[in-house]
Design a protein around this motif. Sequence first.
Motif, PDB file in Angstrom:
ATOM      1  N   VAL A   1       0.848  -1.204   0.000  1.00  0.00           N
ATOM      2  CA  VAL A   1       0.000   0.000   0.000  1.00  0.00           C
ATOM      3  C   VAL A   1       0.878   1.247   0.000  1.00  0.00           C
TER       4      VAL A   1
ATOM      5  N   ALA B   1       2.422   1.657  -3.404  1.00  0.00           N
ATOM      6  CA  ALA B   1       1.440   2.137  -4.375  1.00  0.00           C
ATOM      7  C   ALA B   1       1.122   3.615  -4.206  1.00  0.00           C
ATOM      8  N   ALA B   2       1.441   4.172  -3.047  1.00  0.00           N
ATOM      9  CA  ALA B   2       1.191   5.593  -2.799  1.00  0.00           C
ATOM     10  C   ALA B   2       2.364   6.473  -3.202  1.00  0.00           C
TER      11      ALA B   2
ATOM     12  N   ARG C   1       4.809   3.377  -8.116  1.00  0.00           N
ATOM     13  CA  ARG C   1       3.362   3.255  -7.952  1.00  0.00           C
ATOM     14  C   ARG C   1       2.815   2.100  -8.798  1.00  0.00           C
TER      15      ARG C   1
ATOM     16  N   MET D   1       0.813  -1.163  -7.423  1.00  0.00           N
ATOM     17  CA  MET D   1      -0.560  -1.467  -7.848  1.00  0.00           C
ATOM     18  C   MET D   1      -0.629  -2.837  -8.529  1.00  0.00           C
TER      19      MET D   1
ATOM     20  N   ILE E   1      -0.428  -5.541  -5.872  1.00  0.00           N
ATOM     21  CA  ILE E   1      -1.701  -5.654  -5.154  1.00  0.00           C
ATOM     22  C   ILE E   1      -2.731  -6.394  -6.009  1.00  0.00           C
TER      23      ILE E   1
ATOM     24  N   HIS F   1      -3.871   4.173   2.462  1.00  0.00           N
ATOM     25  CA  HIS F   1      -4.956   3.201   2.299  1.00  0.00           C
ATOM     26  C   HIS F   1      -6.146   3.836   1.587  1.00  0.00           C
TER      27      HIS F   1
ATOM     28  N   LEU G   1      -5.400   4.129  -2.125  1.00  0.00           N
ATOM     29  CA  LEU G   1      -5.611   2.843  -2.797  1.00  0.00           C
ATOM     30  C   LEU G   1      -7.095   2.559  -2.949  1.00  0.00           C
TER      31      LEU G   1
ATOM     32  N   ARG H   1      -8.652   4.399  -5.846  1.00  0.00           N
ATOM     33  CA  ARG H   1      -8.268   3.805  -7.131  1.00  0.00           C
ATOM     34  C   ARG H   1      -9.045   2.526  -7.404  1.00  0.00           C
ATOM     35  N   LEU H   2      -9.086   1.641  -6.400  1.00  0.00           N
ATOM     36  CA  LEU H   2      -9.782   0.370  -6.601  1.00  0.00           C
ATOM     37  C   LEU H   2     -11.279   0.581  -6.784  1.00  0.00           C
TER      38      LEU H   2
ATOM     39  N   GLU I   1      -6.604  12.672  -6.304  1.00  0.00           N
ATOM     40  CA  GLU I   1      -6.846  11.413  -7.020  1.00  0.00           C
ATOM     41  C   GLU I   1      -8.314  11.282  -7.390  1.00  0.00           C
TER      42      GLU I   1
END
Length: 418
Positions: free
Chosen positions: A133, A136-137, A144, A148, A151, A184, A187, A190-191, A213
């Motif tokens: 996480v 990915a940040a 990144r 991602m 994950i 978190h 993420l 994004r998800l 974002e």
Amino acid sequence: MGLDRAAVRELIDRPRGPVDRLRAEALPGVLAGIVLDHREQWWHRAACARALDGHVPAEHAAELLAVAEDGQVGSEIRRPLLDALATTPGPHRAGLLAWLRAQEGVKQPYGMAEGLLRARARLGDLDAAEPLVALAASPWTHLREIGMAAIATLEATHGRAALLAALGADSLDALAFAAPDEAHRLLGVRLLDDDAGDVTPALADPSVIVAREAYERRAEDFVSDDGPLLDLVDRRGPGHLWALAVLDALGHPIRETWEALGPPLIVLPGVPADVRQAIVRRYAPGERQTDPRWLLEAACLPPVSGPDEHELLGRAVDALATAGLAPGTPEHAGNLGGSGGVGTYHSIPTRPGVVSVCDLGPFFADRGDPDVLAAMTGAGFRPIAGELAETVVEGLYVYWFGDRKEMTVRELLFYWQD
């Protein structure tokens, strides 16, 4: 029969990357032999390690694992070797996972920390979810993307419910809007967006990075109902400035609303309007930490064709020559560092010293010579000096040699980047 070592080397040294052909035409044993041979060139070993992805010969697995664990071996060899070992079935995977987990908190050579996490994800290690996480940040795109992708690998292996549980959330909404830390929630946004969920609530996130974002993802969504955005702006609710920026990106006229809001501007005492506008036009929307007020100000600036760089330089050279200051040939800032990078000014050598002429507008900087000052101001140029030059443009974050930071007026008008 497959390619022998000499043919493999020849293929690697050809342009356009040999990995696919190596996988198709070279026996895994030959590739492994090159990786294990320390006398081979590092780029030959690295290419062969990449070609072994998912196809490590069982008889060489232990030796290759020892190479992957060897801190004296270059990262460009160890990283693809870790990937290859992690994606090849076999008893070596247990030892590999144990070693990877033991590296948590251990300082790694450049590029290895993310390689270790990616390998753990490929082994299905859910304990890697938390450090992934953070990866990915990262503000760096390549890091990144590794985070991602890793994950996504964990989710494909264990399912979304297991991934969310490992992250302490019971739903994408909870991850995006209620997780206790910025990484978190980032993420989660994004998800959730990738899952066609509504990320509008994240426009009110206390983290500018998370809200940015959400803004960027909503700004690309021309299908969703814009009603909640309009309502958020009308109510002046948390996140309404980001919502207004989204509406602008979606093609809604926002100037009237923006003006009715104040307009909301970041105050820069002593910075003239022409200097401010030149900076906004050049740098907004800025990096991901940038205050939304800069995005809105940029959106509401009147359209202009922009300054004519050649006219500005010609006018400056003529003025300096008329004053008898013997100007030389202007040189672009991008060439001054010897690498042809980005720059926003030209340097003109003169008898009193170098005069920097901004490409963004009629601005100049020098060592404070009175003859230069008289010549340049007489030609319509504004000096960038003193308190004006040192004023920090707050809330506007710009990339600067590996950092993203707020910069001064001088730094922004006379900017150079390799």
